[in-house]
Design an enzyme around this catalytic site. Sequence first.
Site, PDB file in Angstrom:
ATOM      1  N   SER A  58     -43.806   3.226  14.976  1.00  0.00           N
ATOM      2  CA  SER A  58     -42.866   4.300  14.540  1.00  0.00           C
ATOM      3  C   SER A  58     -41.552   3.979  14.471  1.00  0.00           C
ATOM      4  CB  SER A  58     -43.195   5.414  15.688  1.00  0.00           C
ATOM      5  OG  SER A  58     -44.355   5.832  15.478  1.00  0.00           O
ATOM      6  N   LYS A  96     -39.701   5.074  11.422  1.00  0.00           N
ATOM      7  CA  LYS A  96     -39.099   6.528  11.488  1.00  0.00           C
ATOM      8  C   LYS A  96     -37.430   6.138  11.438  1.00  0.00           C
ATOM      9  CE  LYS A  96     -42.791   9.104  13.421  1.00  0.00           C
ATOM     10  NZ  LYS A  96     -43.886   8.233  14.033  1.00  0.00           N
ATOM     11  N   SER A 118     -41.213  11.871  18.142  1.00  0.00           N
ATOM     12  CA  SER A 118     -41.628  10.880  17.294  1.00  0.00           C
ATOM     13  C   SER A 118     -42.765  11.395  16.442  1.00  0.00           C
ATOM     14  CB  SER A 118     -42.250   9.568  17.994  1.00  0.00           C
ATOM     15  OG  SER A 118     -42.613   8.798  16.961  1.00  0.00           O
TER      16      SER A 118
END
Length: 407
Positions: free
Chosen positions: A76, A79, A136
Amino acid sequence: MRDKASLLRVLCLAATLFTGTIAFANTIIPILTQPQQAIITPGAPSIDAKSYILIDANSGKVLAEKNADTHLAPASLTKLMSLYVISGTLKNGTIHLDDKVRISTKAWKTGGSRMFVKAGDEVPVKDLMQGIVVASGNDATVAMAEYVAGTEEAFTSIMNNQAKNLGMNDSHFLDSTGLPNPNHYSTARNLATLARAITQTYPEDYKLFSEKSFTYNNIHQSNRNRLLWHYQYADGLKTGHTDDAGYCLVASAIKDGMRLISVIMGAPSDQVRTEDSIRLLTYGYRFFETHKLYNATTELTRARIWKGINKETALGLNNDFYVTIPAGQFKNIQANIKLNQPIKAPITKGQTYGTLNIALNGEVLASQPLIALDNNAKGSFWRSMADSLSYNYTKLFSHSSEKANNG
């Protein structure tokens, strides 16, 4: 003949007058210092991760690293690039924080961590950004990717282009969220570069990273970045985890105006990535210091310009100049300017005409190009003639002096 002789005498006189304005030696810029006791800098702490790096955000100086260029799954942490693209789109006015984003079925069905939006919902951009940062949310990320670029595939292309623009040459993204794929990778160094760009380019959006919790659709979620609770100087950025990537954390903290960024990839647990991030940041603050030496576009020196309308042009830096050094060593740094020779008109504002070097104990730490702060067009025919004679006379005199000194 008499007129030509008179003209020659005038030009020779001009050459003599102009001779004193050129300096072939380097200029030294004084830096105010105060006596300090040097601190011995130990090696970096032991970090249980596949890869890590610690940098100063202002100077870009690397303070510690291990396997920082190894290609690894970012999970993640991907991101961060998605948010960088979104922030850029907000800044150029293409989208707005209050825009309502219709959630697609694809976004709703995206697995992994979620903000829990529903297909058909219309959610403000501001809320989706909070959902990406704090929760997230893969669903929120895909929804924003589709809103910005039409499809997630098109958005991913923008991500890769932005990575190239930032010099992230060891990164490649296949989606906006960081789902496992051997061809989806980044490095600790590249992610530090990205985090630095976020803090410097989009400070208004960076504030989102310090939010500890977020509630949407009556579901309350806490930020997965435990540093926000356990390290007083931390104010961002982002965690990541998959079985392939391990536990990852890009962290940033600020203390007395000194911002540090740490990246840990492939730690064995959430607790380890948190504790090791604290170790890295504490090491940076304890054994290093960052100083802003010069402001951007401030005159640092004046260069002799040959054949220009003006005899001199102010030179300075395009950006603020920071330097990161071991604690207690500020008294030992020295600034040195080296100008291009000769510098002839026309002079273009913003072009490079020399170099500023910062040295510590005789070794160059950092360099920045010296740029012209103003334009300086070509002078008249008579100025050109006078300067040609002046320069040749000065050059001859300088060479004669050198031979005498070496004799």
